[in-house]
Design a protein around this motif. Structure first.
Motif, short mmCIF file in Angstrom:
data_model
loop_
_atom_site.label_atom_id
_atom_site.label_comp_id
_atom_site.label_asym_id
_atom_site.label_seq_id
_atom_site.Cartn_x
_atom_site.Cartn_y
_atom_site.Cartn_z
N ARG A 29 3.61 -6.61 5.42
CA ARG A 29 4.10 -6.10 6.70
C ARG A 29 4.41 -4.62 6.61
N ARG A 30 4.32 -3.96 7.74
CA ARG A 30 4.71 -2.55 7.82
C ARG A 30 6.18 -2.43 8.10
N GLU A 31 6.73 -1.22 7.93
CA GLU A 31 8.12 -0.94 8.25
C GLU A 31 8.15 0.18 9.29
N PRO A 32 8.11 -0.16 10.57
CA PRO A 32 8.13 0.87 11.60
C PRO A 32 9.40 1.73 11.50
N ASP A 33 9.24 3.00 11.77
CA ASP A 33 10.38 3.92 11.75
C ASP A 33 11.12 3.76 13.07
N GLN A 34 12.12 2.90 13.07
CA GLN A 34 12.80 2.52 14.31
C GLN A 34 13.99 3.40 14.65
N ASP A 35 14.33 4.37 13.80
CA ASP A 35 15.45 5.23 14.10
C ASP A 35 15.15 6.09 15.33
N SER A 36 16.16 6.39 16.10
CA SER A 36 15.99 7.20 17.30
C SER A 36 15.54 8.60 16.91
N PRO A 37 14.67 9.21 17.73
CA PRO A 37 14.25 10.58 17.46
C PRO A 37 15.44 11.52 17.41
N ALA A 38 15.38 12.50 16.50
CA ALA A 38 16.44 13.50 16.42
C ALA A 38 16.43 14.37 17.67
N VAL A 39 17.59 14.71 18.16
CA VAL A 39 17.69 15.52 19.37
C VAL A 39 17.74 16.99 18.96
N ALA B 178 0.83 -1.20 0.00
CA ALA B 178 0.00 0.00 0.00
C ALA B 178 0.86 1.26 0.00
N ALA B 179 2.00 1.20 0.69
CA ALA B 179 2.91 2.34 0.71
C ALA B 179 3.50 2.57 -0.68
N VAL B 180 3.82 1.49 -1.39
CA VAL B 180 4.35 1.61 -2.74
C VAL B 180 3.30 2.22 -3.67
N VAL B 181 2.08 1.75 -3.56
CA VAL B 181 1.00 2.30 -4.38
C VAL B 181 0.74 3.75 -4.01
N GLY B 182 0.76 4.05 -2.73
CA GLY B 182 0.50 5.41 -2.27
C GLY B 182 1.51 6.41 -2.80
N GLN B 183 2.78 6.07 -2.71
CA GLN B 183 3.79 7.00 -3.21
C GLN B 183 3.73 7.14 -4.72
N ALA B 184 3.30 6.06 -5.43
CA ALA B 184 3.16 6.14 -6.88
C ALA B 184 2.01 7.08 -7.26
#
Length: 257
Positions: A247-257, A138-144
């Motif tokens: 499956r989803r891809e959670p944004d697992q990167d640490s929040p920017a400080v 769905a994310a691929v279709v959405g960005q398209a």
């Protein structure tokens, strides 16, 4: 859309016309890259509060060549088939110095004007946020859909065939982003596609290359094999990936400080 509109307003003030001269193309490329990349960096830091690297900007030495080779390999097969079946023919004439030099600096302009800002925005920022909230497919279709709508707004999709081209192109680039996990693969694919298409157009206008059946060559070698068939290959590869398309891809990167 605002970025590209602003570039259209600023460029003429600087004497830049991308359709008439290469210096104008260069001015537009630098303006577009600066404005678009800056906007994405600000959005990533202050709206998402995440590092820009989380958009898939890792492993460029590995994945940029993968994107390039994927397109070149598929396009080469399409070219060979088109020529062997007699659907197109290419005759080479003398190459003036301007056309020779164009082969070297055109990819830099393409990278700045199209490949980097467009991929960072659609397969980077938009895909990253969509994939955190919905399945990969769905994310691929959405960005398209967003990419095609943006193309229509800026006048790049003014006909049905252009809408189809932009939509299928974006779907394949999105699938490449999923399969590789890196934004650099779509950047490489996008870069070489635009480089070859624009260089062929330039050499054709100059008379250095005369292509009989140009529409057939572009349809099969530049679009059908690398974009349509390549997209099908990537869709199958994405389904075989460990997490799959659902499956989803959670944004697992640490929040920017």
């Amino acid at each position: 859309w605002l970025v590209w509109t602003l570039v259209d307003l600023l460029a003429p003030l600087l004497g830049a016309d991308a359709h008439a001269n290469r210096p104008g193309h260069a001015v537009r490329a630098v303006l577009t890259a600066l404005l678009a990349v800056s906007l994405i960096v600000l959005a990533r830091r202050y709206l998402d509060r995440r590092p820009v690297a989380g958009l898939g900007l890792h492993g460029w030495r590995r994945w940029l060549p993968v994107g390039v080779v994927f397109w070149v390999g598929a396009a080469a097969l399409g070219t060979a088939l088109t020529l062997l079946l007699g659907w197109a023919g290419v005759t080479a004439g003398p190459f003036p110095a301007s056309i020779v030099w164009l082969a070297f600096y055109l990819p830099v302009l393409v990278l700045l004007y199209e490949a980097l800002p467009e991929e960072l925005l659609f397969r980077g920022y938009f895909y990253r946020n969509l994939a955190a909230a919905m399945p990969r497919w769905a994310a691929v279709v959405g960005q398209a859909v967003l990419f095609t709508a943006w193309g229509a707004l800026i006048g790049a999709a003014a006909s049905v065939d252009r809408v189809i081209l932009l939509c299928t192109f974006a779907l394949t680039l999105g699938a490449l982003r999923v399969v590789t996990g890196s934004l650099w693969a779509p950047i490489g694919f996008h870069l070489v596609f635009q480089w070859v298409a624009q260089y062929l157009a330039a050499t054709g206008r100059d008379g250095a290359l005369v292509v009989d059946g140009r529409e057939n060559l572009e349809l099969i070698a530049l679009w059908l094999f690398p974009v349509v068939l390549g997209g099908i290959v990537l869709a199958v590869a994405g389904a075989r990936r460990a997490a799959g398309w659902t499956r989803r891809e959670p944004d697992q990167d640490s929040p920017a400080v």
